[in-house]
Design a protein around this motif. Structure first.
Motif, PDB file in Angstrom:
ATOM      1  N   THR A 142      47.480  40.278  38.832  1.00  0.00           N
ATOM      2  CA  THR A 142      46.015  40.148  38.821  1.00  0.00           C
ATOM      3  C   THR A 142      45.629  38.993  37.896  1.00  0.00           C
ATOM      4  O   THR A 142      46.421  38.578  37.051  1.00  0.00           O
ATOM      5  CB  THR A 142      45.319  41.453  38.359  1.00  0.00           C
ATOM      6  OG1 THR A 142      45.740  41.753  37.023  1.00  0.00           O
ATOM      7  CG2 THR A 142      45.654  42.616  39.288  1.00  0.00           C
ATOM      8  N   TYR A 187      39.768  40.214  44.832  1.00  0.00           N
ATOM      9  CA  TYR A 187      39.444  41.581  44.437  1.00  0.00           C
ATOM     10  C   TYR A 187      38.543  42.197  45.506  1.00  0.00           C
ATOM     11  O   TYR A 187      37.819  41.489  46.189  1.00  0.00           O
ATOM     12  CB  TYR A 187      38.685  41.598  43.104  1.00  0.00           C
ATOM     13  CG  TYR A 187      39.425  40.907  41.989  1.00  0.00           C
ATOM     14  CD1 TYR A 187      40.390  41.574  41.251  1.00  0.00           C
ATOM     15  CD2 TYR A 187      39.156  39.577  41.680  1.00  0.00           C
ATOM     16  CE1 TYR A 187      41.074  40.942  40.221  1.00  0.00           C
ATOM     17  CE2 TYR A 187      39.835  38.928  40.658  1.00  0.00           C
ATOM     18  CZ  TYR A 187      40.795  39.605  39.933  1.00  0.00           C
ATOM     19  OH  TYR A 187      41.470  38.971  38.933  1.00  0.00           O
ATOM     20  N   THR A 215      40.812  47.233  38.125  1.00  0.00           N
ATOM     21  CA  THR A 215      41.901  47.144  39.116  1.00  0.00           C
ATOM     22  C   THR A 215      42.977  48.215  38.962  1.00  0.00           C
ATOM     23  O   THR A 215      43.824  48.361  39.844  1.00  0.00           O
ATOM     24  CB  THR A 215      42.603  45.760  39.012  1.00  0.00           C
ATOM     25  OG1 THR A 215      42.877  45.497  37.634  1.00  0.00           O
ATOM     26  CG2 THR A 215      41.757  44.660  39.584  1.00  0.00           C
TER      27      THR A 215
END
Ligand code: NDP
Length: 325
Positions: A142, A187, A215
């Protein structure tokens, strides 16, 4: 000397330039003149009071500079060094543990030297420690175009892994591809489905999640059975406590929350990881993108830009303006 001083934790505005007493090295330390200081997300946690430090304090952990004084007389004054564990690095001088410095070769530009160790060592232990990535492995990273993200992507790709990154903009997507990502994702609610589709339903071997709150739940669903979820940061905020039974339900998965301190704690480990990073830069195998630099007194703006997701790669503070290059 000039330093950024925090009198009370809070927003970026608490980062104020001040005249403070120069620090004095204690046992095992050397005193360094800081040329460029690295800015890292962890600095914002200390500024906000999420991590503990007693005000008034000077934030920052890393930088590059010249040795001013070695009480043991072993390191010559003027020697160029970089470091990543010296609290108080947003300053003209800082004390650094002598076993936590690396000599900086002439090839380095100062912005790279100032930002390579904390993010580089982190990316190294993630990809060559927490999970030893190799040919045929797959991972999700991420914040793929952030400081750690761009470096971890390069190391993961170099190890032969399939690298799925997650970013928030078209510019970041391009940077992530340039760093070697196999697929760059955005995302959103369909992130898990996309990763499952790309892995024939299996999920990836390891998820490296530095975003945290926003997340984390998806990270648990993107990993394969018996895979590893590595929560290494909280750029969007800290993750709520979880019931260990969830790890069972998700397929006997592993969850770890590592730190640089933990992954450099063994004999010789700091130098091993640091030298791996330095050597990779020297060899041209690893690039650090320093997207923004700020005058020392503009540290508040640096934190604003970092937390507003406006930066890519690494950012630094120009402590000695005339030497910045
Ligand atoms: P980055 O350069 O990656 O900056 C943070 C990035 O996180 C942003 O650019 C943004 O990228 C992403 N992000 C996602 N959601 C948010 C949000 N709500 N607010 C702000 N940013 C968000 O920072 P660093 O490379 O310095 O650090 C990355 C992470 O790694 C941090 O969580 C940090 O704490 C952690 N870290 C952990 C270490 C460890 O040993 N455990 C050591 C070093 C760093 P985008 O817009 O693409 O989402």
């Amino acid at each position: 000397m000039k330093a950024i001083q925090i009198e009370q934790t809070g927003g970026p505005e608490v980062l104020q330039l001040a005249e403070v007493a120069a620090p004095e090295p204690s046992d095992g330390q050397i005193l360094v003149d800081v040329l460029v200081a690295g800015v890292n997300y962890i600095d914002t946690y200390y500024r906000e009071g999420i991590y503990d430090a007693e005000p008034p304090f000077t934030p920052g952990f890393e930088g590059v500079g010249r040795v001013r004084h070695d009480p043991q007389g072993e390191i010559a004054p003027g020697t160029m060094v970089a470091w990543n564990t010296a609290f108080g690095s947003y300053a003209e001088q800082v004390c650094v543990d002598r076993d936590k410095v690396v000599a900086v070769p002439n090839e380095f530009d100062l912005p790279t030297a100032a930002s390579m160790l904390l993010q580089g060592i982190t990316a190294h232990y993630l990809t060559h420690g927490v999970y030893e990535l190799g040919e045929g492995d797959s991972c999700v990273i991420t914040a793929g175009a952030g400081g750690v993200g761009l470096v971890a992507t390069q190391l993961a790709a170099a190890a032969g892994a399939t690298v799925y990154t997650v970013v928030s903009s078209a510019e970041k997507e391009q940077l992530s591809y340039d760093a070697g990502a196999t697929h760059v994702l955005r995302y959103g609610p369909d992130l898990v489905e996309q990763v499952r589709d790309l892995t024939d339903g299996r999920g990836v071997d390891v998820v490296y999640d530095g975003v945290g709150k926003d997340t984390f739940a998806q990270s648990l669903d993107m990993v394969r059975g018996r895979g590893v979820v590595c929560l290494f940061g909280a750029a969007s905020g800290p993750v709520d406590p979880i019931d260990p039974q969830v790890l069972n339900q998700k397929g006997s998965i592993f969850l770890t929350r590592p730190s640089v301190a933990g992954w450099t704690s063994r004999e010789g480990e700091f130098q091993m990881r640091a030298q791996a990073v330095v050597q990779a830069v020297v060899d041209g195998d690893l690039r650090f993108r320093v997207s923004n630099s700020y005058a020392l007194e503009d540290a508040a703006q640096a934190h604003r830009d970092l937390q507003d997701r406006k930066t890519t790669g690494s950012i630094v503070l120009r402590v000695q303006e005339d030497e910045y290059a």
